[in-house]
Every structure is written in structure tokens, then in C-alpha cells.
Scaffold this motif. Sequence first.
Motif: not given
Length: 462
Positions: A317-329
Motif C-alpha cells: 500500500r503506497v500511502a502508509p509507506v510514503f508518509w511514514s518515510f517522510r515522518i522519519m526523514v
Amino acid sequence: METLLLSRIQFAANISFHILFPTITIALGWALLFFKLRYNATGDDRWMEAYRFWVKIFALSFAMGVVSGITMSFQFGTNWPGFMETVGNIAGPLLAYEVLTAFFLEAVFLGIMLFGFSRVPNWVHTMATFLVAFGTMMSAFWIIILNSWMHTPQGYEMIDGVAHATDWWAIIFNPSMPYRLAHMVLASFLTVSFLIAGVSAFRWLIGGRTEGVRVAMKSAIFTAALLIPVQIYVGDMHGLNTKEYQPAKVAAMEGHWETGGNVPLLLFALPDQEARENHYEIGIPNLASFILTHHWDGEIQGLNDFVAEDGTVLHPRVAPVFWSFRIMVATGMLMLLVSWGASALMLRKRRGVEGLPKPVLYGLVGMSFSGWLATLAGWYTTEIGRQPWLVQGVLTTEQAVADVPAPMVLSTLLAYLAVYAALLAAYIFVIFYLARKMSAGEDIGTTVAPSPAAQPKAISEA
């Protein structure tokens, strides 16, 4: 909600709660060893004061980690029997090595750390501190090996649908293990650095301006400032490794749908998996290509390459991976800003902790658990990014789940969430309760060790 989704949420809830505490103990053990070695070298009681406070936080975190880890391990049998049935020949020994080489060290020598200040020779207490720190690192080592193998499996063969080890060296040193281990260990040290800095800033603000608080806060801020650039570099190397072995995960992290070059780094977007496109994109031209290929026009594989001819989606699923990565960064960038800013203020005219104005101290308090946020966001990125696989290319999540009625899974999930919320609130409360007590000058249960020079006399008198 179906059993598969509920079981995934339940395991995610358990591991999210559990990972918080090893993330602290992995690095805090080494921080305690540093405090103890400085005390041994200088005889300065301020280092023992820092040790005396933070060893309690270590013991509390260790206990929480053990209990939540046992609960999590039950789910291999109750919710995910297909995992051990398929890869138990590899996962089982790795988990056993973790218990035999790591957990026993922590459990056996923790008592000496807590209660042996004036009951054993100084060198024995120091050795116990080292062995506990080493045990936490070995625990991380074996768990990361298993997790990395699930992402980049090597050294096995499938016989009648069951994985059998053919090369343990290949299993242990699988392609993603060095990057994943370094990234996780650095995450632990950053988590502990900001925890120590934040709680010490809290104690400083409420009047606990002791030398032990001073050296703990100063050491933590400088450690964070030194390690965050290293973490950014290691994260970049880990991303390149992921691009090679799990390109679908990287495509989801970048929100990139079509294979091609000149890919922008998206700062904001709303991925739409049904329409297979992004809405409201804001990005920096060509930067994703440069980061992932080190060429401004480098080609990156898109998500649409991971859809089978029958329409089966083989990417997460794209949205969870996309946003969790940005929160980490984003959390990492905030860590960089805060640690470098605080370090610059302390170095200015060599004023040390006194050079930190109140807004910065309050900022450090607010960043106390920022390492948890970054760790969880990174964990979600890597674990959700592996879907639909449980073991990449070997076993899907759907194949491993137990045939348990959905209402039963839901009921236990709600119970877990309620208990974990209460325990987490209690854990944070106790940390700041201890900080208040120590700042008020109240004894909270340990005896300061005599200086190394006085140690033989203390033992003979005892």
C-alpha cells in the motif's frame, strides 16, 4: 474487518509497543558504561550521579521490553502459524541464539548493575555493566539478522514448501543485514541521546541543576550532534541497498508510479492507489533520481511494474509507506537542527549547559521521545514496504495467517491496545516522577559507589 487485516494490525501494535524499549536499552547500556568508565578514570561523583539515575531507567525499560517481547512471540503460534511452518528451520535457531547469547547476559548481570555498587569490587561492577551493554547489542544483532533475512533471504533451499538452511554464513550476512543493523543501532543511540538530553533539560528547568545533570545533558547533546550526520549517510546507503533488492518498496517510498528518469523528490503528495497516480504533488526536480542513483537523470523503477498480468498487485500500500518515510526523514532533520543548534550554543564562549536559553531547554524536553517517533516511522516504512510478502519471494502474509475468527482477533487486539496505552502512560510518568524526585534531592533506591580508590577499604569494612 477480515482476519488477515486484524492479525496484521495486532502484530503491528505488539511490535510497535515492544520496539520502544529495546530501542532504549540497546544504547542506554553503553551510555551507562561510558558514565561508569568516566567515574573510574576521574573519581568524580557527578558521573556516578548520572549512572545512578539512568540505571533505573534502564531497568524499567528492560522489564517492559521482556514482558512485551514474550507477548509478541506468542503470536507466531496464535496468529501466524504459517511463518514457523515454512521458515521455522531458520527463524527458530536465530531466535534461540538471541536468547542464549544475549538475554542471559542481560538478565544475569543486571542485578549486579542495580545493586552491586558497594557489594562487589569496582571492576566487577564495571564488567557487569559492560556485559549487560554487550548483551543488548547481541540481542539486536540476532533479531536484525532474522528481520533482514526476511527482506533479503539467502542461504536456503525450499523442500516440499519448507525452507532449509544451506549456508548459515549467507543467512547471517544477508545483503541487507549490515545496513539494517547499523541503521537500527544508530537509531537507538539517537533515541537515547535525546531521551537523556530531554529528561536532563526537564530536571534543569525544575531546579535540579546538579553536576550529574550537567554532564549527562552535555554528553547527550554532543553525541546526538555527532551521530545524526552518520545516520543520514547510513540511511542513504540503506536506501541504495533497498533499491537493489526491494525496488517496489523504494517506489512506494517515493510515490513513483512509472519507470523513468529525472524523478523529483516529492515533499508532499496524496498517493491514489486506485487511480495509480498522485494528487497535489510538491517536489524538487530530479532530486530523487540523484539520491537513489547519484545521477540527476537516473532511472527509478515505478510501481506499475509490480502489477501482474491478472491485475494482482505485488507492491505495498503506497500511502502508509510514503508518509511514514517522510515522518522519519522530517524527524531526523529536526534532530539535526536541535542537536547542532544546542551544541553551537554550548560551545559559544564555552558556556556549556548554562549557554542554553529556556526555549532551547523546553525544545529538548519536547524532543525527549522523538527517537521513538523516528524509529516507529522507519519501522513502518520497512515492514509495510515488504508487503505482500512476509518473507520476500518465499512466503506471503496471506499464506502465513491463522484461520481464526475475526471477532476473536478483534477482541484480543482491543485488549492489547488498552493495556499498552496504560503501560506506556505509566512508563513515561515514572521517568518524569523519578526525575522530579532526584531533582528534589530525594533518594530513590540505590547507594552511590565509593570512589575506585576507596573501594578496597569499603569492602574490607563490609
